[in-house]
Scaffold this active site. Structure first.
Site, PDB file in Angstrom:
ATOM      1  N   HIS A  98       0.818  -1.221   0.000  1.00  0.00           N
ATOM      2  CA  HIS A  98       0.000   0.000   0.000  1.00  0.00           C
ATOM      3  C   HIS A  98       0.847   1.265   0.000  1.00  0.00           C
ATOM      4  CE1 HIS A  98       0.243   0.079   4.552  1.00  0.00           C
ATOM      5  NE2 HIS A  98       0.287   1.369   4.291  1.00  0.00           N
ATOM      6  N   ASP A 141      -0.247  -7.600   1.677  1.00  0.00           N
ATOM      7  CA  ASP A 141       0.247  -6.217   1.674  1.00  0.00           C
ATOM      8  C   ASP A 141       1.764  -6.194   1.822  1.00  0.00           C
ATOM      9  OD1 ASP A 141       0.374  -3.466   1.698  1.00  0.00           O
ATOM     10  OD2 ASP A 141      -0.338  -3.258   3.770  1.00  0.00           O
ATOM     11  N   SER A 197       4.067   2.517   8.271  1.00  0.00           N
ATOM     12  CA  SER A 197       3.694   1.503   7.288  1.00  0.00           C
ATOM     13  C   SER A 197       4.903   1.014   6.505  1.00  0.00           C
ATOM     14  CB  SER A 197       2.681   2.073   6.300  1.00  0.00           C
ATOM     15  OG  SER A 197       1.377   1.965   6.786  1.00  0.00           O
TER      16      SER A 197
END
Length: 256
Positions: free
Chosen positions: A71, A116, A210
């Site tokens: 992502h 992911d 992230s």
């Protein structure tokens, strides 16, 4: 991890994709409930930057391969990406390497956040030192409750827009996939077989972490992916499960 603190429309615009309602990919920010640290304690940590600004974290797999979250690489070209390695500070020091190419997992789904994970190839190889080291990929998951650490330059609280200059870390405990999907926590069926969780009271990764590393037993066990808020009760941080996705990382690193 993906936190509920930024308008959904803004996140979708920034990431070029959609995410489950209330579950937002982490943008710029800081570790919640953690402490400042130095890169020598987390020498595999890198700052993935878009046009010179910190965007996500990542982990050094080899001298020219970085592992991060899929992502983090939505609707972006390699030409605007760079990696800063070997520095406690995302904005200075260490070395900067341009990104040659990257590949997201073919099964990545922005709605469910399955798979992911992504692999980045650098334009030039990193020179290993006390502040730049590769980290091995987990071959199996640690036990439920095992100690782990997550690091990054993520927000200090849900909704914060400030980015710390110094690397942060927090100690957490592994929550197995089955436990994370159980009635003990609030995610239920949103936890899939490519995910692993980690939690500690008042501690979590947050926006900006992230793609960064979740490390247990000296190996990379997770990639910071998503979550509900930052350190919200009954909602552990959710990570891409490196042991499950290991074969994809290895084969992609050899072919990208």
């Amino acid at each position: 991890m993906l936190k509920i603190v930024i308008l959904l429309s803004a996140v979708v615009c920034a990431l070029g994709g959609t995410v489950p309602e209330g579950l937002l990919p982490q943008l710029d920010g800081r570790i919640v409930g953690g402490s400042a640290t130095t890169i020598s304690s987390f020498p595999w940590q890198i700052s993935l930057q878009r046009s010179g600004s910190h965007s996500c974290g990542g982990s050094i797999y080899s001298a020219n391969i970085i592992v991060t979250a899929a992502h983090c690489l939505q609707s972006v070209s390699a030409s605007v990406l760079q990696v800063r390695a070997g520095s406690t500070y995302w904005s200075s020091g260490g070395v900067v390497a341009k990104v040659s190419s990257f590949k997201n997992h073919e099964g990545y789904n922005a709605n469910t956040m399955v798979n992911d994970i992504a692999v980045i190839r650098l334009s030039s190889s990193l020179s290993f030192s006390s502040s730049i080291k590769a980290i091995s990929l987990a071959t199996y998951n640690p036990a439920n409750g095992a100690s782990a650490a997550v690091s990054g330059w993520g927000t200090q609280s849900s909704g914060s827009s400030s980015i710390p200059s110094q690397l942060q870390y927090v100690n957490v405990n592994i929550v197995s996939q089955s436990q994370c999907a159980s009635s003990t926590y609030g995610y239920g069926s949103q936890i899939r077989n490519t995910m692993i969780c980690a939690a500690a009271s008042g501690k979590d990764a947050c926006q900006g972490d992230s793609g960064g590393p979740l490390v247990s037993g000296g190996v990379l066990v997770g990639v910071v992916s998503w979550g509900y808020g930052c350190a919200y009760s009954n909602y552990p941080g959710v990570y891409a499960d490196v042991a499950v996705l290991r074969s994809w990382v290895v084969s992609t690193a050899n072919s990208i």
